[in-house]
Enzyme design. Sequence first.
Site, PDB file in Angstrom:
ATOM      1  N   GLN A 168       0.714  -1.052   0.086  1.00 14.26           N
ATOM      2  CA  GLN A 168       0.214  -0.121   0.145  1.00 14.26           C
ATOM      3  C   GLN A 168       1.117   1.140   0.088  1.00 14.26           C
ATOM      4  O   GLN A 168       1.801   1.354   0.685  1.00 14.26           O
ATOM      5  CB  GLN A 168      -0.777   0.072   1.293  1.00 14.26           C
ATOM      6  CG  GLN A 168      -2.084   0.967   1.330  1.00 14.26           C
ATOM      7  CD  GLN A 168      -2.968   1.008   2.333  1.00 14.26           C
ATOM      8  OE1 GLN A 168      -2.690   0.626   3.408  1.00 14.26           O
ATOM      9  NE2 GLN A 168      -4.152   1.733   2.479  1.00 14.26           N
ATOM     10  N   GLY A 294       1.013  -0.689  11.861  1.00 12.14           N
ATOM     11  CA  GLY A 294       0.323  -1.907  11.212  1.00 12.14           C
ATOM     12  C   GLY A 294      -0.053  -1.898   9.980  1.00 12.14           C
ATOM     13  O   GLY A 294      -0.403  -0.799   9.407  1.00 12.14           O
ATOM     14  N   GLU A 296      -2.766  -3.981   7.139  1.00 12.57           N
ATOM     15  CA  GLU A 296      -3.929  -4.884   7.327  1.00 12.57           C
ATOM     16  C   GLU A 296      -3.885  -5.861   6.107  1.00 12.57           C
ATOM     17  O   GLU A 296      -4.972  -6.162   5.562  1.00 12.57           O
ATOM     18  CB  GLU A 296      -5.190  -4.154   7.450  1.00 12.57           C
ATOM     19  CG  GLU A 296      -5.519  -3.455   6.019  1.00 12.57           C
ATOM     20  CD  GLU A 296      -5.103  -1.970   5.773  1.00 12.57           C
ATOM     21  OE1 GLU A 296      -4.123  -1.592   6.414  1.00 12.57           O
ATOM     22  OE2 GLU A 296      -5.485  -1.315   5.113  1.00 12.57           O
ATOM     23  N   HIS A 320      -7.342  -1.765  15.143  1.00 13.70           N
ATOM     24  CA  HIS A 320      -7.498  -1.066  13.853  1.00 13.70           C
ATOM     25  C   HIS A 320      -7.275  -2.058  12.836  1.00 13.70           C
ATOM     26  O   HIS A 320      -7.901  -2.231  11.680  1.00 13.70           O
ATOM     27  CB  HIS A 320      -6.423   0.088  13.972  1.00 13.70           C
ATOM     28  CG  HIS A 320      -6.415   0.925  12.548  1.00 13.70           C
ATOM     29  ND1 HIS A 320      -7.075   2.043  12.476  1.00 13.70           N
ATOM     30  CD2 HIS A 320      -5.881   0.948  11.480  1.00 13.70           C
ATOM     31  CE1 HIS A 320      -6.887   2.695  11.197  1.00 13.70           C
ATOM     32  NE2 HIS A 320      -6.137   1.718  10.590  1.00 13.70           N
ATOM     33  N   GLU A 321      -6.183  -2.685  12.840  1.00 15.25           N
ATOM     34  CA  GLU A 321      -5.882  -3.575  11.752  1.00 15.25           C
ATOM     35  C   GLU A 321      -6.906  -4.833  11.562  1.00 15.25           C
ATOM     36  O   GLU A 321      -7.436  -5.286  10.397  1.00 15.25           O
ATOM     37  CB  GLU A 321      -4.494  -4.311  11.534  1.00 15.25           C
ATOM     38  CG  GLU A 321      -3.143  -3.217  11.715  1.00 15.25           C
ATOM     39  CD  GLU A 321      -3.342  -1.937  10.959  1.00 15.25           C
ATOM     40  OE1 GLU A 321      -3.979  -2.052   9.720  1.00 15.25           O
ATOM     41  OE2 GLU A 321      -2.937  -0.809  11.325  1.00 15.25           O
ATOM     42  N   HIS A 324     -10.051  -3.392   9.529  1.00 14.40           N
ATOM     43  CA  HIS A 324      -9.779  -3.485   8.157  1.00 14.40           C
ATOM     44  C   HIS A 324     -10.265  -4.618   7.517  1.00 14.40           C
ATOM     45  O   HIS A 324     -10.819  -4.675   6.254  1.00 14.40           O
ATOM     46  CB  HIS A 324      -8.308  -3.179   7.804  1.00 14.40           C
ATOM     47  CG  HIS A 324      -8.046  -1.722   7.850  1.00 14.40           C
ATOM     48  ND1 HIS A 324      -8.602  -0.841   6.951  1.00 14.40           N
ATOM     49  CD2 HIS A 324      -6.929  -1.154   8.172  1.00 14.40           C
ATOM     50  CE1 HIS A 324      -7.893   0.551   7.246  1.00 14.40           C
ATOM     51  NE2 HIS A 324      -7.028   0.167   7.931  1.00 14.40           N
ATOM     52  N   GLU A 343     -10.044   4.289   5.642  1.00 14.44           N
ATOM     53  CA  GLU A 343      -9.336   4.558   7.240  1.00 14.44           C
ATOM     54  C   GLU A 343     -10.048   5.335   8.084  1.00 14.44           C
ATOM     55  O   GLU A 343     -10.168   4.976   9.252  1.00 14.44           O
ATOM     56  CB  GLU A 343      -8.139   5.609   7.081  1.00 14.44           C
ATOM     57  CG  GLU A 343      -7.054   4.877   6.246  1.00 14.44           C
ATOM     58  CD  GLU A 343      -6.542   3.419   6.842  1.00 14.44           C
ATOM     59  OE1 GLU A 343      -6.744   3.252   8.049  1.00 14.44           O
ATOM     60  OE2 GLU A 343      -5.867   2.705   6.164  1.00 14.44           O
ATOM     61  N   ASP A 398       0.633   8.777  -1.315  1.00 18.85           N
ATOM     62  CA  ASP A 398       1.197   8.806   0.130  1.00 18.85           C
ATOM     63  C   ASP A 398       1.143  10.370   0.659  1.00 18.85           C
ATOM     64  O   ASP A 398       0.978  10.333   1.781  1.00 18.85           O
ATOM     65  CB  ASP A 398       2.754   8.613   0.137  1.00 18.85           C
ATOM     66  CG  ASP A 398       3.077   7.012   0.058  1.00 18.85           C
ATOM     67  OD1 ASP A 398       1.977   6.246   0.216  1.00 18.85           O
ATOM     68  OD2 ASP A 398       3.973   6.435   0.120  1.00 18.85           O
ATOM     69  N   TYR A 406      -8.336   9.626   8.398  1.00 16.19           N
ATOM     70  CA  TYR A 406      -8.487   8.820   9.586  1.00 16.19           C
ATOM     71  C   TYR A 406      -9.489   9.371  10.426  1.00 16.19           C
ATOM     72  O   TYR A 406     -10.582   8.740  10.912  1.00 16.19           O
ATOM     73  CB  TYR A 406      -7.448   8.723  10.092  1.00 16.19           C
ATOM     74  CG  TYR A 406      -6.181   7.752   9.441  1.00 16.19           C
ATOM     75  CD1 TYR A 406      -6.017   6.450   9.968  1.00 16.19           C
ATOM     76  CD2 TYR A 406      -5.272   8.078   8.464  1.00 16.19           C
ATOM     77  CE1 TYR A 406      -5.207   5.562   9.384  1.00 16.19           C
ATOM     78  CE2 TYR A 406      -4.493   7.299   7.839  1.00 16.19           C
ATOM     79  CZ  TYR A 406      -4.502   5.978   8.469  1.00 16.19           C
ATOM     80  OH  TYR A 406      -3.450   5.412   7.744  1.00 16.19           O
TER      81      TYR A 406
HETATM   82  N1  BES Z   1      -3.435   0.782   5.855  1.00 18.83           N
HETATM   83  C1  BES Z   1      -2.856   1.472   7.011  1.00 18.83           C
HETATM   84  C2  BES Z   1      -1.320   1.853   6.704  1.00 18.83           C
HETATM   85  C3  BES Z   1      -0.929   2.378   5.323  1.00 18.83           C
HETATM   86  C4  BES Z   1      -2.119   3.397   4.645  1.00 18.83           C
HETATM   87  C5  BES Z   1      -0.068   2.015   4.760  1.00 18.83           C
HETATM   88  C6  BES Z   1      -1.491   4.187   3.460  1.00 18.83           C
HETATM   89  C7  BES Z   1       0.341   2.634   3.480  1.00 18.83           C
HETATM   90  C8  BES Z   1      -0.450   3.651   2.809  1.00 18.83           C
HETATM   91  C9  BES Z   1      -2.769   1.159   8.411  1.00 18.83           C
HETATM   92  O1  BES Z   1      -4.044   0.204   8.590  1.00 18.83           O
HETATM   93  C10 BES Z   1      -2.940   2.315   9.315  1.00 18.83           C
HETATM   94  O2  BES Z   1      -3.531   3.017   9.355  1.00 18.83           O
HETATM   95  N2  BES Z   1      -1.881   2.026  10.444  1.00 18.83           N
HETATM   96  C11 BES Z   1      -1.605   3.222  11.261  1.00 18.83           C
HETATM   97  C12 BES Z   1      -2.118   2.560  12.669  1.00 18.83           C
HETATM   98  C13 BES Z   1      -3.399   3.100  13.040  1.00 18.83           C
HETATM   99  C14 BES Z   1      -3.760   2.546  14.288  1.00 18.83           C
HETATM  100  C15 BES Z   1      -3.751   4.510  12.741  1.00 18.83           C
HETATM  101  C16 BES Z   1      -0.128   3.215  11.403  1.00 18.83           C
HETATM  102  O3  BES Z   1       0.643   2.486  10.745  1.00 18.83           O
HETATM  103  O4  BES Z   1       0.177   4.139  12.228  1.00 18.83           O
HETATM  104 ZN    ZN Z   2      -5.523   1.720   8.807  1.00 22.27          ZN
END
Ligand code: BES
Ligand code: ZN
Length: 624
Positions: A168, A294, A296, A320-321, A324, A343, A398, A406
Site C-alpha cells: 500500500q 500496522g 492490514e 485497527h488492523e 480493516h 481509514e 502517500d 482517518y
Molecule cells: N493501512 C494503513 C497503513 C497504510 C496506509 C500504509 C496508507 C500505506 C499507505 C494502516 O491500517 C494504518 O492506518 N496504520 C496506522 C495505525 C492506525 C492505528 C492509525 C499506522 O501505521 O500508524
Molecule cells: Zn488503517
Amino acid sequence: MPSKRWVSGLLLAGLIACGGSEPAMETAAAPATEPKDVHSYANADEVRVRHVSLDLTVDFERKVLSGATLLQIEPVDGVKPMKLVVDTRDLEIRSALASIDGVDFAETEFSLASADPILGSALTIQLPEGAKSVRVDYETSPSASGLQWLDPAQTAGKKHPFLFSQSQAIHARSWIPLQDSPGVRVTYQAVIRVAEPLRAVMSAETLDEGPREFRFQLDKPIPPYLIALAAGDIAYEAISERTGVYAEPSVVESAAKEFEDVDSMLQKAEALFGPYRWGRYDILVLPPSFPFGGMENARLTFATPTLLAGDKSLVGVIAHELAHSWSGNLVTNATWSDFWLNEGFTVYLENRIQEAVFGPQRALMEGALEVQELRDEMATLEPRDQILHVNLDGRDPDDGFTQVPYVKGMLLLRTIEKAVGRPKFDPFLRGYFDHFAFQSITTADFVAYLTQELPEAVEQVDVEAWTEEPGIPADAAIPVSHALEEVAKTRERWLSGAITVTDLPAKSWSTQEWLAFLSGLPADAGAERLAELDAAYHLSDSHNAEILSRWLLESIKRGYKPADKPLEAFLTTVGRRKFLKPLYEELAKTEAGKRRGLEIYAKARSGYHPIAQVTVDQILGYRP
Ligand code: BES
Ligand code: ZN
C-alpha cells in the site's frame, strides 16, 4: 520449453485455474461505478486481471525477487482487447508470454514505457485474440519501493536476513507486474522459494510449509495492495484456534502475550459488523524498521514491534488492523481519493471494538487523543488537504496520508451515529458490509447507499460538506474523555505550583493519560520542568515507544539535553514513520537541530524503509 514446464508444474499441484478446470473461487461483483484511477496505467476498462500466480525466488545475496508472474485475464464485456497494460516500477522484464488455452504459452511483444517518478512504468503486452493468460518473467530491483531487505544486524536474532513487502498504496507494482489499482480485485496463489532455514509467509492461506518451497493461495478477491510477503527466521505461536502470531523466535512469546485479547476483539467485531470472512487472523511482528504501526494485509496483519509495551496498552493498533477486515479489505476504496472510506471507517470500527473489549473510558480517551492530533495537523494543512474526498491528481497517494481521512472520516461516522442513534446505525453498518462485500467503491457509492438506507441521516447531516469541503464541520460529534480532562487539570495544578511532581497521580496513569499529559505541556514549561518529570518518572528510559517518542519530541522543543542520547538510540533503531516524521521535523526547525538531525540520519538512513527514507529526505532536504 521452460514456460510450459512452469505452468504444468503448477497444474500438477492442482493450483492453477485454466482450461475447463476453474477452482471454486469467490468472484468479485462489478463495482457500482467505474471510477478512473489516476494512479494506475492499467487498461482495466478493456481487460481485467482476475487471478495472479507468483513463482518467485528470494535472493538475499542480490536483494532481488526473481521469477515469473502469471496473470489470468478477462475482457470487459463487449471489448476485444488487443493489449494488456499493467503497472510496474523498477522491474527488469525478461520476457512476456501469452496463452489462449492456459496451457501453451508463446512469446509476445511487450514494451516498457519510461518511468514516471510517482507512477512507475506502464508495461504494455500485446494480446493474441482470445488470450486468457499472460506470463511475465522478471526480477525486482534491490531498491524496490515495496520491499525492504534487512541485514542480520537489523533483526532481533542478528543471524539471518529478513525481507518484507509493503504494497500500500502503489508499491505492489515494484515487485509484481499487475493492474495496481484498488478497484481491480484479484485472487492469488504463490510459490515462494527461500533457502533453509528461513520461512516465507504471505497474506493468504498456507498450502505448503517448506522447506525451501512455500505455497500459498487466497480464494477471496482482494485489491493488489493487500498482497504481502515476508521471509526470515520466523516462528509461530497460536493464540486461539483461529488467531496467532508470527515473529522472530526471541520475540514470538512476548508478542503472543501482548496480543492475547485478539480473539476476543475478533468476536466483538463479528457481533458488531458481521462474520469475519477470511478464515484465520494472524499477526506478523516485524523487525523495528517496519515503517508503519500496522498494515492490514489479508489474513495476516503486519505489525511494528513497538506495539510490544508489555502492558497491552498499544493494542489499539491491532484493533485497527483487524477492523480493516471489514472496512478496507471487504469493502475497499476504489481509488486513493476515497482512502477515507478505508481509514475513517476503520478508526470508527477500531473505537467500537476497543469500547466493547476494554470499555467506554479507554475508547473515549483514544478518540479524544485522535481528535487532538487531527486539530494539530489540520492547522498546518492547506484547505485542499483538509477534504475527505481528496483530489490527488498528479500527486503521490502517500501525500494523502494525514489525520484527515482517518480522524475526520471517523468523526463523520460518529456524527451520523449520533444523529440516528445506534439502534439504527449499527444495522446500517452491517448492511453496508454485506451489500458491498468484496467490492471496491467510491465516496459517491457510499453517499448513495447512505441516502437510500438511512435517509434520516442525510436530512440531519450535511454529508456533502463533510466529504467535499475543508475544515471540521461545526456539528461534529467530538468524543470527550473525562479522564483526559482530569489529566489536564492536574497538569495545571502542577505547573502553577499547587502540587509537586511526586503528587501527580502518574503511577495509575494509562499510556493514553501520559500521552495527553505530555502533549498538553505548554511552550513556557521549559527544560527544568522536563528534568523534574524525568527524575520522578524516568521518561528518558521509557520502554513504551509511544510515550518515549512523545517525550523525545517535547525534549527537542525545549532543548532538554539528557534526552539527546535516547533520541539518537531511538532514531537509529526504530523506522516507524509516524515517530520519525515529527521528531525530524522538530529537529529541522533550528539550524543546530537540523545539523544534529542530519548527523543522526547519516547513521540511520540505510536502516530505514524506502518509504520512510522518502519522508525524511524531504524533511531534511537530504539528497541521496
Ligand atoms: N493501512 C494503513 C497503513 C497504510 C496506509 C500504509 C496508507 C500505506 C499507505 C494502516 O491500517 C494504518 O492506518 N496504520 C496506522 C495505525 C492506525 C492505528 C492509525 C499506522 O501505521 O500508524
Ligand atoms: Zn488503517
